[in-house]
Design a protein around this motif. Structure first.
Motif, short mmCIF file in Angstrom:
data_model
loop_
_atom_site.label_atom_id
_atom_site.label_comp_id
_atom_site.label_asym_id
_atom_site.label_seq_id
_atom_site.Cartn_x
_atom_site.Cartn_y
_atom_site.Cartn_z
N SER A 100 39.05 37.02 41.89
CA SER A 100 38.69 38.42 41.69
C SER A 100 39.93 39.27 41.43
O SER A 100 39.93 40.14 40.55
CB SER A 100 37.92 38.93 42.91
OG SER A 100 37.61 40.29 42.77
N GLN A 101 40.99 39.00 42.19
CA GLN A 101 42.23 39.74 41.98
C GLN A 101 42.84 39.42 40.62
O GLN A 101 43.33 40.31 39.92
CB GLN A 101 43.21 39.41 43.11
CG GLN A 101 42.76 39.90 44.47
CD GLN A 101 43.68 39.43 45.59
OE1 GLN A 101 44.60 38.66 45.37
NE2 GLN A 101 43.41 39.89 46.80
N ARG A 103 41.22 38.45 37.95
CA ARG A 103 40.40 39.08 36.92
C ARG A 103 40.73 40.56 36.79
O ARG A 103 40.76 41.11 35.68
CB ARG A 103 38.92 38.89 37.25
CG ARG A 103 38.00 39.31 36.09
CD ARG A 103 36.52 39.19 36.44
NE ARG A 103 35.71 39.32 35.26
CZ ARG A 103 35.43 40.47 34.67
NH1 ARG A 103 35.92 41.60 35.16
NH2 ARG A 103 34.68 40.51 33.58
N HIS A 104 40.97 41.20 37.93
CA HIS A 104 41.33 42.62 37.91
C HIS A 104 42.62 42.83 37.12
O HIS A 104 42.71 43.75 36.30
CB HIS A 104 41.49 43.14 39.34
CG HIS A 104 41.86 44.59 39.42
ND1 HIS A 104 40.95 45.60 39.22
CD2 HIS A 104 43.07 45.19 39.64
CE1 HIS A 104 41.56 46.77 39.34
NE2 HIS A 104 42.84 46.55 39.59
N THR A 107 41.91 42.23 33.39
CA THR A 107 41.14 43.33 32.81
C THR A 107 42.04 44.53 32.55
O THR A 107 41.95 45.18 31.49
CB THR A 107 39.98 43.72 33.74
OG1 THR A 107 39.13 42.59 33.93
CG2 THR A 107 39.16 44.85 33.15
N THR A 198 36.27 44.94 50.75
CA THR A 198 35.49 44.22 49.75
C THR A 198 34.31 43.56 50.45
O THR A 198 34.49 42.85 51.44
CB THR A 198 36.32 43.14 49.04
OG1 THR A 198 37.41 43.78 48.36
CG2 THR A 198 35.49 42.38 48.01
#
Length: 241
Positions: A100-101, A103-104, A107, A198
């Protein structure tokens, strides 16, 4: 059955069957001509092995499980398998957080790249998308303070008696699916004022798993969510007015 027939009926290549034999997962007999001969129950054993592999268990653990499956009651196999599944879940929770990190960051880099002007000059270090720093994390400050005892009480009531355990960067809680609506409402409320938390929800039949993670400096506030007999938790609750 000969090894070729086992391979054909199970879909497991003969080379893999020989490897399983070397590990002790399979124990064929030797015919008078020296060929491997497998009993028909080898197909059921292979189904068990394949099911364990689908759980991403290492072969050493599968070997131990197969030994128990051969001779022990089902309860013993279950008792051995459950902690292995818990370990796998914790590992996946950590991987999900890391992905998730990542991907952030990707992005943000893609957005920054799209926003760059198309210039005829060579790229400068200032506009290199690879040098784009991820946005700073939100500040660790939220409503889980003496000013908001009502929501803290609501969390305590919702989580009382729920099995909890530490995971990387937070807590993992198992709850009955009937608690999904109030827990989701609480998570939404906290996300609005505590963006450093989160919340990940995973439905599992009649139960669901809630994983709450936070930066290290947010752990004291996360601990306030969990009632219990732990003296540290009790102290935090007692300080609420």
């Amino acid at each position: 059955m000969r090894i070729s027939e086992v391979a054909a009926r199970s879909g497991v290549p003969a080379t893999t069957l020989r490897y399983y034999e070397d590990l002790g997962l399979l124990r064929p007999r030797r015919a008078s001509n020296g060929y491997r001969v497998f009993d028909t129950d080898v197909l059921e054993r292979l189904r068990f092995i394949n099911a364990a592999k689908q759980l991403n268990l290492p072969l050493e653990q599968i070997t131990s499980l197969v030994r128990a499956w051969d001779s022990d009651p089902c309860a013993s196999v279950k008792a051995q398998l459950r902690p292995l599944l818990d370990t796998q879940l914790e590992r996946l929770d950590t991987m999900i957080e890391e992905l998730s990190q990542a991907r952030h960051v990707l992005t943000a880099a893609a957005q920054h790249l799209d926003d760059l002007p198309d210039r005829p000059e060579r790229c400068s270090p200032e506009c290199a998308f690879l040098a784009t720093a991820a946005p700073p994390p939100p500040p660790v400050a939220c409503s889980l303070s003496p000013a908001q005892p009502a929501r803290l009480t609501a969390w305590h009531e919702a989580l009382t008696g729920a099995p909890t355990r530490r995971v990387a960067g937070g807590m993992r809680i198992e709850l009955p699916v009937e608690a999904l609506a109030p827990i989701t409402a609480l998570a939404v409320a906290e996300q609005r004022c505590c963006p450093f938390f989160t919340f990940d929800l995973s439905l599992r039949g009649p139960r669901f798993t809630l994983v709450i993670t936070t930066p290290p400096e947010g752990m004291p506030m996360l601990d306030r969510l969990f009632p219990g007999d732990d003296p540290a938790h009790a102290d935090l609750v007692e300080r609420q007015p």
